[in-house]
Design an enzyme around this catalytic site. Structure first.
Site, mmCIF file in Angstrom:
data_model
loop_
_atom_site.group_PDB
_atom_site.id
_atom_site.type_symbol
_atom_site.label_atom_id
_atom_site.label_comp_id
_atom_site.label_asym_id
_atom_site.label_seq_id
_atom_site.Cartn_x
_atom_site.Cartn_y
_atom_site.Cartn_z
ATOM 1 N N ASP A 298 33.556 25.275 40.956
ATOM 2 C CA ASP A 298 35.013 25.356 40.798
ATOM 3 C C ASP A 298 35.390 26.824 40.657
ATOM 4 O OD1 ASP A 298 37.807 24.790 39.960
ATOM 5 O OD2 ASP A 298 37.090 22.744 39.749
ATOM 6 N N HIS A 321 35.358 28.610 43.715
ATOM 7 C CA HIS A 321 36.734 28.507 44.193
ATOM 8 C C HIS A 321 37.495 29.803 43.926
ATOM 9 C CE1 HIS A 321 36.822 23.787 44.031
ATOM 10 N NE2 HIS A 321 35.866 24.273 44.803
#
Length: 492
Positions: A298, A321
């Site tokens: 993430d 991310h």
């Protein structure tokens, strides 16, 4: 005449003898003083400042404030080459080894009670060290390490500290939302040469929130999964040197804190592990994140509402991310973020580079952001502002939004994944993004042909240099009208 001559010879002999004695005494005194200076300057250095002559014979922890007799100032220090050994600091007597409190360290025995007991003892002593020694594997369950404690406390992990192996082994009485919590502490350090292991794989497979799997598939996970390390309502914190890996959810989280230094961390989990943010901060001020490597499933670093004065430098992210501001303004809430700097960073093989994401319907502001000297390597959405962030298809377009302005992108270079445009400014219909500055932005396709032009919607700013690819959609000046229904004021 002969008597007079003998008397003169005797007088000369006496005077000469006295002169020799005086010179000898002067030479010996000078030599002794010289030895004192040389011996002092070349004495064996103490491993920690503030040494004493001899280590305490007692293995039990002793407060650094305990009286220690000092050597007489008249004693000449011995030559460090001949015996005596290095001197020790009283702080060495303040090491609270969890093994002395009953820890086993075999990787399967529950060592929670030993850690809690060592913590309670160390908490009462200034500049104490709670030590999880090397070559041991310590398993502990969900625990809150409470303050306040005496200043200078260090939680030092040189071995392996790990969670129970998955949700089935998690004690039913324990919270499934957090593992280790440091609460109400000031001037505390979490450091070491060891590893913090989260055993996250079985948590990622739980059938709750879906996430992307390989080859376009959808996989389950996670439910009430624990964040691994949480600092809550604490100040003047240092986290340094540790390897933190495979968290069930966030690896490290700071909320309600002020004064945080993070340095030389290694954080890792698989690319497809859901919600495994590397470092997350919210309602936290004055943060420095330096010299760290983060690879996870993430956000590499996520910055939530209530954060200000954050500096991120010499950090390598990916896969991840990217570095994200947000998400902000969920459930029509106010969100305030200001004075964030990211410089000298590398982002590689990531879904996003540097991102700002807000929900429709929020209020507040994001202002004073600087992204400077960032190398992108095969990154999708290298530069993105998304004011339509939504996790489902049911989100409505609303008139209010978190204001985004005063954002600088300078020397952002490298390659992008051609599945998306490398620059994407999707700003609110009613609350434009303003004062965006672009300078020395050069992004080329990692593979294949040049992708479509950058996307802009209601975004205003200036280009100090030509951008590659050209960003002709960025509007000059300021919008003619600004939404009146939003409270942009922030006091953080």
């Amino acid at each position: 005449m002969e008597k007079i001559f003998l008397l003169l010879c005797l007088i000369i002999i006496i005077i000469t003898s006295n002169s020799i004695n005086v010179d000898a005494r002067h030479h010996i005194s000078k030599k002794t003083k010289s030895k004192k200076v040389i011996s002092h300057n070349n004495s064996a250095p103490s491993p920690i400042e503030g040494s004493v002559n001899e280590p305490s014979p007692s293995p039990s922890p002793v407060s650094s404030s305990s009286p220690v007799s000092s050597p007489s100032s008249n004693v000449v220090p011995s030559d460090p080459s001949y015996g005596g050994g290095p001197t020790l600091n009283p702080e060495e007597d303040c090491i609270f080894d969890v093994m002395e409190y009953g820890a086993v360290g075999d990787g399967s025995t529950d060592d929670t009670e030993a850690f809690v007991a060592a913590w309670k003892a160390a908490c009462q002593v200034e500049s104490a060290v709670l030590l999880a020694p090397a070559d041991r594997i310590f398993m502990i369950t969900s625990t809150i390490f409470y303050g306040p404690c005496k200043p200078g406390l260090e939680f030092r992990v040189n071995g392996v500290l790990m969670t129970p192996e998955g949700p089935d082994c998690w004690p039913k009485k324990d919270s499934k939302r957090q593992w280790i919590v440091f609460y109400k502490l000031d001037n505390m350090t979490f450091s070491g040469t060891g590893t913090i292991e989260g055993n996250g794989e079985k948590w990622w497979e739980l059938p709750c929130k879906p996430h992307r799997g390989p080859n376009g598939s959808t996989l389950p996970g996670p439910c009430d999964s624990p964040s691994m390390i949480r600092f809550f309502m604490s100040s003047n914190l240092t986290v340094r040197g540790l390897r933190i890996q495979n968290s069930p959810m966030f690896h490290m989280k700071f909320d309600g804190c002020e004064g945080v230094l993070i340095d030389q961390l290694s954080i890792s989990s698989p690319k497809l592990s859901p919600n495994t943010d590397g470092i997350h901060i919210e309602d936290t001020k004055s943060v420095g994140i330096y010299n760290s490597v983060i690879a996870n499933g993430d956000d590499c670093i996520s910055i939530g509402p209530g954060c200000s004065n954050v500096e991120i430098e010499a950090v390598t992210c990916g896969p991840s991310h990217g570095i994200s501001i947000g998400s902000l303004g969920v459930h029509n809430s106010q969100a305030c973020v200001s004075n964030i700097t990211v410089r000298n960073a590398i982002i590689r093989d990531s879904d996003n580079g540097v991102r700002i994401k807000t929900w429709q319907g929020g209020s507040g502001s994001v202002t004073g952001l600087s992204f400077d000297t960032i190398q992108m390597e095969n990154v999708r959405n290298c530069i993105i502002i998304d004011q339509y962030y939504c996790l489902s298809k049911g989100c409505r377009n609303e008139t209010s939004a978190v204001s985004v302005g005063d954002i600088s992108y300078r020397s952002i270079k490298g390659t992008y994944d051609v599945r998306s445009a490398p620059i994407h400014f999707a700003c609110s219909d009613t609350v434009a993004c303003t004062n965006i500055t672009m300078s020395e932005v050069e992004l080329l396709p990692h593979e294949g042909e040049l992708m479509e032009d950058p996307f802009c919607w209601n975004a205003y700013g200036i280009q100090q240099t030509l951008t590659i690819p050209p960003i002709d959609c960025l509007q000059d000046g300021m919008p003619l009208a600004i939404g009146e229904t939003v409270d942009y004021s922030c006091s953080i």
